[in-house]
Design an enzyme around this catalytic site. Sequence first.
Site, PDB file in Angstrom:
ATOM      1  N   HIS A  48      44.945  36.541  44.370  1.00 36.24           N
ATOM      2  CA  HIS A  48      44.055  37.084  45.390  1.00 36.24           C
ATOM      3  C   HIS A  48      42.652  37.174  44.790  1.00 36.24           C
ATOM      4  O   HIS A  48      42.490  37.323  43.570  1.00 36.24           O
ATOM      5  CB  HIS A  48      44.516  38.476  45.816  1.00 36.24           C
ATOM      6  CG  HIS A  48      45.799  38.475  46.579  1.00 36.24           C
ATOM      7  ND1 HIS A  48      46.239  39.575  47.270  1.00 36.24           N
ATOM      8  CD2 HIS A  48      46.744  37.520  46.764  1.00 36.24           C
ATOM      9  CE1 HIS A  48      47.396  39.309  47.851  1.00 36.24           C
ATOM     10  NE2 HIS A  48      47.722  38.060  47.549  1.00 36.24           N
ATOM     11  N   GLU A  50      40.484  39.519  44.664  1.00 35.37           N
ATOM     12  CA  GLU A  50      40.240  40.725  43.866  1.00 35.37           C
ATOM     13  C   GLU A  50      40.848  40.604  42.471  1.00 35.37           C
ATOM     14  O   GLU A  50      40.218  40.961  41.474  1.00 35.37           O
ATOM     15  CB  GLU A  50      40.854  41.967  44.541  1.00 35.37           C
ATOM     16  CG  GLU A  50      40.367  42.227  45.943  1.00 35.37           C
ATOM     17  CD  GLU A  50      41.271  41.657  47.023  1.00 35.37           C
ATOM     18  OE1 GLU A  50      41.471  42.342  48.036  1.00 35.37           O
ATOM     19  OE2 GLU A  50      41.778  40.530  46.849  1.00 35.37           O
ATOM     20  N   CYS A  78      45.086  44.638  49.497  1.00 31.16           N
ATOM     21  CA  CYS A  78      46.517  44.859  49.689  1.00 31.16           C
ATOM     22  C   CYS A  78      47.005  45.870  48.637  1.00 31.16           C
ATOM     23  O   CYS A  78      46.268  46.217  47.718  1.00 31.16           O
ATOM     24  CB  CYS A  78      47.273  43.535  49.567  1.00 31.16           C
ATOM     25  SG  CYS A  78      47.375  42.912  47.868  1.00 31.16           S
ATOM     26  N   CYS A  81      46.524  44.599  44.984  1.00 30.90           N
ATOM     27  CA  CYS A  81      45.138  44.600  44.531  1.00 30.90           C
ATOM     28  C   CYS A  81      44.609  46.024  44.377  1.00 30.90           C
ATOM     29  O   CYS A  81      43.866  46.312  43.438  1.00 30.90           O
ATOM     30  CB  CYS A  81      44.276  43.801  45.501  1.00 30.90           C
ATOM     31  SG  CYS A  81      44.664  42.028  45.478  1.00 30.90           S
TER      32      CYS A  81
END
Length: 144
Positions: A48, A50, A78, A81
Amino acid sequence: MGLAFRQAEAAAGRDEVPIGAVLVDSTTGQVLAADHNRVEELHDPTAHAEMLVIRAVSTSRKEKRLPLCDLYVTLEPCPMCATAISFARLRRIIFAARDPKGGGVEHGPKIFQQPTCHHRPEVFGGLDETKSATLLKTFFQSKR
């Protein structure tokens, strides 16, 4: 946030979910890392935006904690993260669209509100929310 949106648009162009993130030094305003989701490209469910920017800065600085860093991201992080943000001890997160379905900050498990969470960054959500939501909706409509 503009750079995060440019990263999100780059992700869409690569057939990745259009989410972009930028990690900034809060004392100087210097951009330390910018990236977008690379889950498809790297065949990695943890790739992801992040996670990628946190990993890039932590690795380059050889530091596991980044307390003087702010994260700008185009979608509410999410749970995975959000947990990484807490572990990295980021000072602040600023996100665009809220994510009632998959978010982990204001929605879902609300990671920073859990008693087991050791660090709670400042959180600012909803910055350019409409722009981010439109980008995501357009991307997923093209997939149907």
